[in-house]
Design an enzyme around this catalytic site. Structure first.
Site, PDB file in Angstrom:
ATOM      1  N   ARG A   1       0.833  -1.220   0.000  1.00 26.55           N
ATOM      2  CA  ARG A   1       0.000   0.000   0.000  1.00 26.55           C
ATOM      3  C   ARG A   1       0.856   1.255   0.000  1.00 26.55           C
ATOM      4  O   ARG A   1       0.590   2.189  -0.766  1.00 26.55           O
ATOM      5  CB  ARG A   1      -0.946   0.012   1.197  1.00 26.55           C
ATOM      6  CG  ARG A   1      -2.097  -0.970   1.065  1.00 26.55           C
ATOM      7  CD  ARG A   1      -2.970  -0.954   2.284  1.00 26.55           C
ATOM      8  NE  ARG A   1      -2.160  -1.289   3.454  1.00 26.55           N
ATOM      9  CZ  ARG A   1      -2.523  -1.117   4.708  1.00 26.55           C
ATOM     10  NH1 ARG A   1      -3.702  -0.607   4.991  1.00 26.55           N
ATOM     11  NH2 ARG A   1      -1.734  -1.468   5.705  1.00 26.55           N
TER      12      ARG A   1
ATOM     13  N   ASN B   1      -6.193  -2.609   1.771  1.00 24.59           N
ATOM     14  CA  ASN B   1      -6.184  -4.065   1.915  1.00 24.59           C
ATOM     15  C   ASN B   1      -7.620  -4.560   1.915  1.00 24.59           C
ATOM     16  O   ASN B   1      -8.512  -3.901   2.444  1.00 24.59           O
ATOM     17  CB  ASN B   1      -5.518  -4.494   3.215  1.00 24.59           C
ATOM     18  CG  ASN B   1      -4.018  -4.392   3.159  1.00 24.59           C
ATOM     19  OD1 ASN B   1      -3.425  -4.293   2.097  1.00 24.59           O
ATOM     20  ND2 ASN B   1      -3.381  -4.409   4.322  1.00 24.59           N
TER      21      ASN B   1
END
Length: 92
Positions: free
Chosen positions: A20, A38
């Site tokens: 990320r 996520n």
């Protein structure tokens, strides 16, 4: 140069490896709008919006990912709506 917005679902070993944060840095470097988060199934979801060429370049980078990640696949879905300006990591 036309704008394009896509949702990408990245599968493989992509959680717990900095995917990320890496995606946020790369998207900001490309000047893209959107987010990354996520998912409960272990994948990562990202929305990218910008010029068609820039979005395609970002998708190519996502297929490689950061060191430590193993990308098994990137499923891309075209989206009609453009996200707000900026690129953020979403939690939850």
């Amino acid at each position: 140069m036309s704008d394009r917005t896509v949702e990408a679902v990245i599968t493989g070993r992509v959680q717990g490896v900095g995917y990320r944060a890496w995606t946020e840095r790369r998207a900001l470097a490309h000047g893209l709008c959107g987010h990354v988060r996520n998912r409960e199934d272990g994948s990562v979801e990202a929305v990218f919006s910008g010029s068609s060429e820039t979005v395609e370049a970002m998708l190519a980078e996502c297929r490689e990912g950061p060191s430590g990640a193993r990308v098994d696949g990137v499923q891309v879905t075209e989206r009609g709506e453009r996200p707000a300006d900026g690129f953020v990591i979403r939690y939850g």
